[in-house]
Design an enzyme around this catalytic site. Structure first.
Site, PDB file in Angstrom:
ATOM      1  N   TYR A 144       1.258  -0.765   0.100  1.00 19.64           N
ATOM      2  CA  TYR A 144       0.190   0.267   0.042  1.00 19.64           C
ATOM      3  C   TYR A 144       0.218   1.475   0.452  1.00 19.64           C
ATOM      4  CZ  TYR A 144      -3.330   3.015   1.492  1.00 19.64           C
ATOM      5  OH  TYR A 144      -4.326   4.440   2.108  1.00 19.64           O
ATOM      6  N   ASP A 239       9.681   2.767  -1.469  1.00 21.52           N
ATOM      7  CA  ASP A 239       7.922   3.925   0.263  1.00 21.52           C
ATOM      8  C   ASP A 239       8.943   3.843   1.160  1.00 21.52           C
ATOM      9  OD1 ASP A 239       4.188   3.683   0.029  1.00 21.52           O
ATOM     10  OD2 ASP A 239       6.302   4.736   1.503  1.00 21.52           O
ATOM     11  N   LYS A 267       4.573  10.479   8.051  1.00 18.00           N
ATOM     12  CA  LYS A 267       4.609   9.795   9.374  1.00 18.00           C
ATOM     13  C   LYS A 267       5.862   9.998  10.309  1.00 18.00           C
ATOM     14  CE  LYS A 267       2.255   5.230   7.697  1.00 18.00           C
ATOM     15  NZ  LYS A 267       1.473   5.409   8.593  1.00 18.00           N
TER      16      LYS A 267
HETATM   17  P1  KE4 Z   1      -1.245   8.540   4.586  1.00 20.16           P
HETATM   18  O1  KE4 Z   1      -1.557   9.626   3.110  1.00 20.16           O
HETATM   19  O2  KE4 Z   1      -1.910   8.204   5.360  1.00 20.16           O
HETATM   20  O3  KE4 Z   1      -0.236   9.733   5.327  1.00 20.16           O
HETATM   21  O4  KE4 Z   1       0.658   7.820   3.458  1.00 20.16           O
HETATM   22  C1  KE4 Z   1       0.030   6.564   2.417  1.00 20.16           C
HETATM   23  C2  KE4 Z   1       1.236   5.496   2.753  1.00 20.16           C
HETATM   24  C3  KE4 Z   1       1.685   5.156   1.960  1.00 20.16           C
HETATM   25  N1  KE4 Z   1       2.917   4.333   1.573  1.00 20.16           N
HETATM   26  C4  KE4 Z   1       2.951   3.613   3.424  1.00 20.16           C
HETATM   27  C5  KE4 Z   1       3.883   2.758   3.125  1.00 20.16           C
HETATM   28  C6  KE4 Z   1       2.271   3.823   3.949  1.00 20.16           C
HETATM   29  O5  KE4 Z   1       1.767   2.715   5.439  1.00 20.16           O
HETATM   30  C7  KE4 Z   1       0.841   4.421   3.966  1.00 20.16           C
HETATM   31  C8  KE4 Z   1      -0.205   4.730   5.089  1.00 20.16           C
HETATM   32  N2  KE4 Z   1      -0.361   3.832   6.326  1.00 20.16           N
HETATM   33  C9  KE4 Z   1      -1.840   3.596   6.600  1.00 20.16           C
HETATM   34  C10 KE4 Z   1      -0.913   2.050   7.720  1.00 20.16           C
HETATM   35  N3  KE4 Z   1      -0.917   1.472   6.710  1.00 20.16           N
HETATM   36  C11 KE4 Z   1      -2.142   4.538   7.316  1.00 20.16           C
HETATM   37  C12 KE4 Z   1      -3.010   4.881   8.205  1.00 20.16           C
HETATM   38  C13 KE4 Z   1      -5.053   5.164   7.302  1.00 20.16           C
HETATM   39  O6  KE4 Z   1      -5.303   4.159   6.154  1.00 20.16           O
HETATM   40  O7  KE4 Z   1      -5.879   5.592   7.899  1.00 20.16           O
END
Ligand code: KE4
Length: 431
Positions: A144, A239, A267
């Site tokens: 993801y 990523d 994060k």
């Molecule tokens: P955000 O757009 O949510 O800040 O980041 C996206 C993203 C991109 N790449 C990786 C490896 C990520 O884990 C994420 C976001 N992680 C999720 C939790 N697995 C965010 C939690 C959510 O979607 O509410």
């Protein structure tokens, strides 16, 4: 455990937000039950609106590596706020954080801040396509990279949790440019390059997967991807939104000795405030507007409060802090495995540093297909037994639990006592 107020608030939230939440994975769809509405966080703990206290292993899905309301972070954010919340103009604080990032990850020669991981990954893909003049993107099944259209193809995290194959609304014309391969399967990727190498703009990967639950790269796998990209003239995008500055001073790239063309962050570099970033080779990044023609922009990019939170957080992440996270991760993993064995519940525990997942399966979990063999029912029973006993694990079998430097030995003891009850509850579920 009293959850009246959370239930009342969830009913109201369902009249306002799709599924009652502002991000799907928070809705407890993967485990059932009512999401807890949180009143405050302190250190490694969350307190919900009904006054229940939990040891927190979600940590806002990773950002709070120093725990909730770390005094040093709060002080810097409050200091920044006194000067102003946003200027829409350059500020010294963005230079301060960028120089800290480059000092710890010197392969980031130039970077651009934005406000989320999704912005960072979608921008990195656009830059790779603009730089190479190619259209195809390769990602891995179950990884993801945020909710951007090109990436919602065989994605993990909430998409995996909800069992959505992909997302409606992503035009077929967009999705067809996203090629996928199984994670940890080098022959499959080699075949993909042999067939499409001349048109592949980039490969994007979670170096250590967190969004299928934690999956560890096979030895040499990441380096081999880097070499394939180089051979075919594709950009290697790592990523590190989840792993960046969590798995060590240089994140996963530091840990595995990678030198990618582009890296994405989120994060931890925001310390709990909205920050994303993408960066890498200056030759590539200098093609980004206004230096070059590839457009990317954001009203709140480089927000001074968020920069202050990120800088303060990174400054807390010393070698001693990483050693503490490794010690806590080792102790927690050992305790969980011992407890599962005692309950005679077959589990696989995948961990790198302060990221770990307990998979309820007897099959080693090395990719999306093996992760999907895990019993989400047993995980759900485990999750709720922990929750009832004051431990807040991620509400999905396909997510990573996170440790912070604020997790004490007492917190781990409480967690392992709750885990005994969790594995006993899981053992009662027929698979
Ligand atoms: P955000 O757009 O949510 O800040 O980041 C996206 C993203 C991109 N790449 C990786 C490896 C990520 O884990 C994420 C976001 N992680 C999720 C939790 N697995 C965010 C939690 C959510 O979607 O509410």
């Amino acid at each position: 455990m009293k959850t009246d107020l959370s239930e009342k608030l969830f009913a109201r939230a369902n009249t306002l937000f799709p599924g009652g939440v502002n991000s799907p994975v928070r809705a407890f769809k993967g485990v059932g039950g009512t999401p807890r509405f949180i009143a405050r966080g302190r250190g490694a703990h969350l307190v919900d609106v009904d006054g229940n206290d939990y040891v927190d292993y979600v940590l806002s899905w990773g950002p709070l590596i120093a725990g909730h309301c770390a005094p040093e972070v709060m002080r810097e954010v409050q200091e920044a706020l006194r000067e102003g919340s946003s200027f829409g103009a350059p500020s010294p604080k963005e230079i301060q954080l960028a120089e800290l990032v480059r000092e710890r990850a010197p392969w980031i020669e130039k970077m651009r801040f934005c406000s989320s991981g999704t912005e960072a990954t979608t921008a990195a893909i656009r830059v790779a396509r603009g730089f190479t003049g190619r259209d195809e993107l390769v990602k891995f099944d179950g990884c993801y990279h945020g909710a951007g259209d090109p990436l919602l193809v065989k994605a993990g995290s909430g998409v995996e949790t909800l069992g959505l194959p992909d997302s409606p609304g992503v035009p077929a014309d967009v999705a067809r440019h996203t090629l996928t391969a199984p994670y940890n399967d080098l022959p499959a990727l080699t075949r993909l390059f042999a067939a499409h190498g001349a048109t592949i703009a980039a490969v994007i990967i979670e170096p250590v997967v967190g969004n299928m639950g934690v999956i560890v790269p096979r030895p040499g796998y990441l380096e081999a991807i880097q070499a394939l990209c180089k051979h075919y003239g594709a950009l290697f995008i790592v990523d590190e939104v989840m792993t960046g500055f969590r798995l060590g001073t240089g994140g996963a790239c530091g840990l595995y000795g990678l030198r990618p063309d582009l890296v994405c962050f989120g994060k931890v570099i925001g310390g709990g405030l909205p920050v994303g970033a993408f960066g890498g080779r200056a030759e590539v990044m200098d093609r980004v507007a206004p230096a070059g023609p590839i457009y990317q922009a954001g009203t709140l990019s480089g927000n001074p409060m968020a920069m202050a939170a990120g800088t303060a957080t990174l400054k807390l992440m010393t070698p001693a802090a990483y050693a503490l996270l490794e010690a806590r991760g080792t102790a927690l993993a050992a305790g969980l495995l011992a407890s599962a064995a005692e309950a005679k519940v077959p589990v696989q525990l995948n961990r790198v540093g302060s990221m770990l997942t307990v998979f309820f399966t007897s099959t080693p979990v090395t990719d999306a297909a093996s992760a999907r063999l895990a019993s989400t029912k047993r995980f759900g029973a485990f999750f709720h037994a922990l929750l009832e006993n004051g431990v807040y694990f991620p509400p999905s079998q396909f997510e990573s639990a996170f440790l912070s430097t604020a997790h004490s030995e007492a917190d781990l003891d409480l967690t392992l006592r709750a885990a005994k009850l969790g594995f006993a509850a899981a053992a009662k579920i027929e698979v």
